[in-house]
Design an enzyme around this catalytic site. Structure first.
Site, PDB file in Angstrom:
ATOM      1  CG  HIS A  34     -20.832  54.395 -15.940  1.00  0.00           C
ATOM      2  ND1 HIS A  34     -21.154  55.565 -15.288  1.00  0.00           N
ATOM      3  CD2 HIS A  34     -21.929  53.594 -15.836  1.00  0.00           C
ATOM      4  CE1 HIS A  34     -22.389  55.509 -14.843  1.00  0.00           C
ATOM      5  NE2 HIS A  34     -22.886  54.310 -15.144  1.00  0.00           N
ATOM      6  CG  HIS A  37     -20.985  53.895 -11.153  1.00  0.00           C
ATOM      7  ND1 HIS A  37     -20.997  53.249 -12.365  1.00  0.00           N
ATOM      8  CD2 HIS A  37     -22.188  53.628 -10.582  1.00  0.00           C
ATOM      9  CE1 HIS A  37     -22.153  52.612 -12.528  1.00  0.00           C
ATOM     10  NE2 HIS A  37     -22.899  52.833 -11.455  1.00  0.00           N
TER      11      HIS A  37
HETATM   12  P1  AMP Z   1     -26.208  52.025 -10.232  1.00  0.00           P
HETATM   13  O1  AMP Z   1     -24.934  51.252 -10.230  1.00  0.00           O
HETATM   14  O2  AMP Z   1     -26.796  52.220 -11.596  1.00  0.00           O
HETATM   15  O3  AMP Z   1     -27.192  51.521  -9.208  1.00  0.00           O
HETATM   16  O4  AMP Z   1     -25.830  53.486  -9.768  1.00  0.00           O
HETATM   17  C1  AMP Z   1     -25.131  53.735  -8.578  1.00  0.00           C
HETATM   18  C2  AMP Z   1     -25.109  55.212  -8.323  1.00  0.00           C
HETATM   19  O5  AMP Z   1     -24.460  55.874  -9.411  1.00  0.00           O
HETATM   20  C3  AMP Z   1     -26.515  55.826  -8.233  1.00  0.00           C
HETATM   21  O6  AMP Z   1     -26.523  56.825  -7.222  1.00  0.00           O
HETATM   22  C4  AMP Z   1     -26.711  56.414  -9.601  1.00  0.00           C
HETATM   23  O7  AMP Z   1     -27.629  57.483  -9.643  1.00  0.00           O
HETATM   24  C5  AMP Z   1     -25.295  56.899  -9.901  1.00  0.00           C
HETATM   25  N1  AMP Z   1     -25.124  57.078 -11.354  1.00  0.00           N
HETATM   26  C6  AMP Z   1     -25.408  56.190 -12.328  1.00  0.00           C
HETATM   27  N2  AMP Z   1     -25.166  56.723 -13.545  1.00  0.00           N
HETATM   28  C7  AMP Z   1     -24.706  57.978 -13.327  1.00  0.00           C
HETATM   29  C8  AMP Z   1     -24.285  59.062 -14.177  1.00  0.00           C
HETATM   30  N3  AMP Z   1     -24.286  58.951 -15.503  1.00  0.00           N
HETATM   31  N4  AMP Z   1     -23.882  60.214 -13.599  1.00  0.00           N
HETATM   32  C9  AMP Z   1     -23.883  60.348 -12.240  1.00  0.00           C
HETATM   33  N5  AMP Z   1     -24.266  59.376 -11.388  1.00  0.00           N
HETATM   34  C10 AMP Z   1     -24.674  58.211 -11.919  1.00  0.00           C
END
Ligand code: AMP
Length: 282
Positions: A34, A37
Site C-alpha cells: 500500500h 510501503h
Molecule cells: P510489512 O509489509 O507490514 O512487514 O511492512 C514493511 C515495512 O513497511 C515496515 O518497515 C513497516 O513499518 C512499513 N509500513 C507498514 N505500514 C506502513 C505505513 N502505514 N506507513 C509507513 N510505513 C509502513
C-alpha cells in the site's frame, strides 16, 4: 525492474553494484503493498542510487498460525506498484532461500526488554522471528541504508538493536506513518476489514491523538482509561494494550515529568483483525 528469487544470484549482483560505489537502499516487506510501503521506496529512491524491495511473508514471526494463513497475498499488484514507483530490484525468495537450514532459530537474539514489552508480551516469539528474517535479509542484501516504517515503532527499535548486536554498518531511516484520510494507519491487514470496521477502526488514531492533545505533566493513567473506553465504544472487541511510554525505551510511564519524550502505542482487535498504531507525543 529485475526480479530475483535466488539469494546467491541477488547477492552477487548487489555486491557488483556496491563495488561500483552505488548506495543500496533496502525496503523489506511482507507484500500486500500500500502507500505506506511505497513511501519507503520513495524515500530510498531519494537517498540511494539503487532501491531493492523484498516481499517475503516470514512464517517465523507469526505467533498465531491462522494470522499467517490469512495474511493477504497480492503479488501481481505488488509488482505493478513497485515497478511504477521506480523500484530497481525485487527479491521474492521462497522459504528455503531464506532458511536453507530450516526455520528453527539457530540462536536467540538478546534484545533485552524489547522482547517482553508491548508487542513482545502479546506476541511471544514474534521479535525473535523478526530478528531471524531481518538478519538473513541483511546478510543477503548488505544494504547501505535500511528503510523502516514508524508504524511499527517497536519493530524499528528491535531492528536497530539487531544491527548494533551484529555489528553491521547499516544506516536506518525511519519513515513517518502513512494514513488513510480518516487517520487510520495504512496496513496490509486493513484489507481484511469490512468497510464498516474500517470506518470504526479510525478510533485507534483518534484515541492516540486525544492522548497527544490532552497529556500534561502528572499522572497519565486517566488518559489510557479514557481511550480504552472510547475504543470499546467504537466497536473494538479486545484491547491488548494502550500504553504511554518513554519514546527511547518503551517503558510505560505512570507520571509524566513534562520533559521526557513520549510515545503512545496501542494494539486492539476489530472484526477479529489485530491493528497496531502509535503516535509520538512530543
Ligand atoms: P510489512 O509489509 O507490514 O512487514 O511492512 C514493511 C515495512 O513497511 C515496515 O518497515 C513497516 O513499518 C512499513 N509500513 C507498514 N505500514 C506502513 C505505513 N502505514 N506507513 C509507513 N510505513 C509502513
Amino acid at each position: 525492474m529485475i526480479i530475483y528469487k535466488s539469494a546467491s544470484d541477488l547477492s552477487s549482483h548487489l555486491s557488483e553494484l556496491s563495488r561500483k560505489n552505488n548506495s543500496l537502499g533496502f525496503v523489506p516487506t511482507m507484500g500486500a503493498l500500500h502507500q505506506g510501503h511505497l513511501s519507503l521506496v520513495e524515500h530510498s529512491k531519494k537517498k540511494c542510487n539503487i532501491t531493492i524491495a523484498s516481499i517475503f511473508v516470514n512464517p517465523t514471526q507469526f505467533n498465531d498460525p491462522s494470522d499467517f494463513a490469512k495474511y493477504p497475498v497480492t503479488l501481481d499488484n505488488d509488482l505493478f506498484l513497485l515497478e511504477k514507483s521506480g523500484c530497481d530490484i525485487v527479491f521474492l525468495p521462497p522459504v528455503n532461500e531464506i532458511y536453507p537450514g530450516g526455520t528453527e532459530l539457530a540462536h536467540t537474539y538478546n534484545i533485552g526488554r524489547l522482547e517482553t514489552l508491548l508487542e513482545g508480551q502479546y506476541r511471544p516469539g514474534h521479535f525473535q522471528g523478526v530478528c531471524q528474517v531481518v538478519d538473513r535479509l541483511l546478510e543477503i542484501v548488505n544494504p547501505s541504508v535500511l528503510f523502516l516504517g514508524q508504524k511499527d515503532y517497536q519493530q524499528c527499535m528491535v531492528i536497530r538493536e539487531l544491527i548494533r548486536l551484529t555489528g553491521r554498518k547499516i544506516e536506518t531511516v525511519i519513515v513517518p506513518t502513512v494514513r488513510e484520510v480518516s487517520g487510520l494507519a495504512m496496513s496490509s491487514r486493513n484489507m481484511r476489514l469490512s468497510e464498516q470496521d474500517k470506518t470504526k477502526a479510525k478510533a485507534i488514531y483518534e484515541g492516540l491523538t486525544y492522548i497527544k492533545t490532552a497529556i500534561s505533566k502528572g499522572p497519565v493513567s486517566v488518559l489510557v482509561e479514557e481511550v480504552s473506553r472510547r475504543l470499546t465504544a467504537a466497536g473494538f472487541e479486545e484491547i491488548d494494550y494502550i500504553s504511554i511510554a518513554d519514546a527511547a525505551t518503551l517503558e510505560p510511564i505512570d507520571v509524566w515529568d513534562g520533559k521526557t519524550p513520549l510515545v503512545a502505542l496501542a494494539a486492539a482487535f476489530i472484526g477479529g483483525i489485530r491493528l497496531i498504531d502509535n503516535l509520538q507525543l512530543s
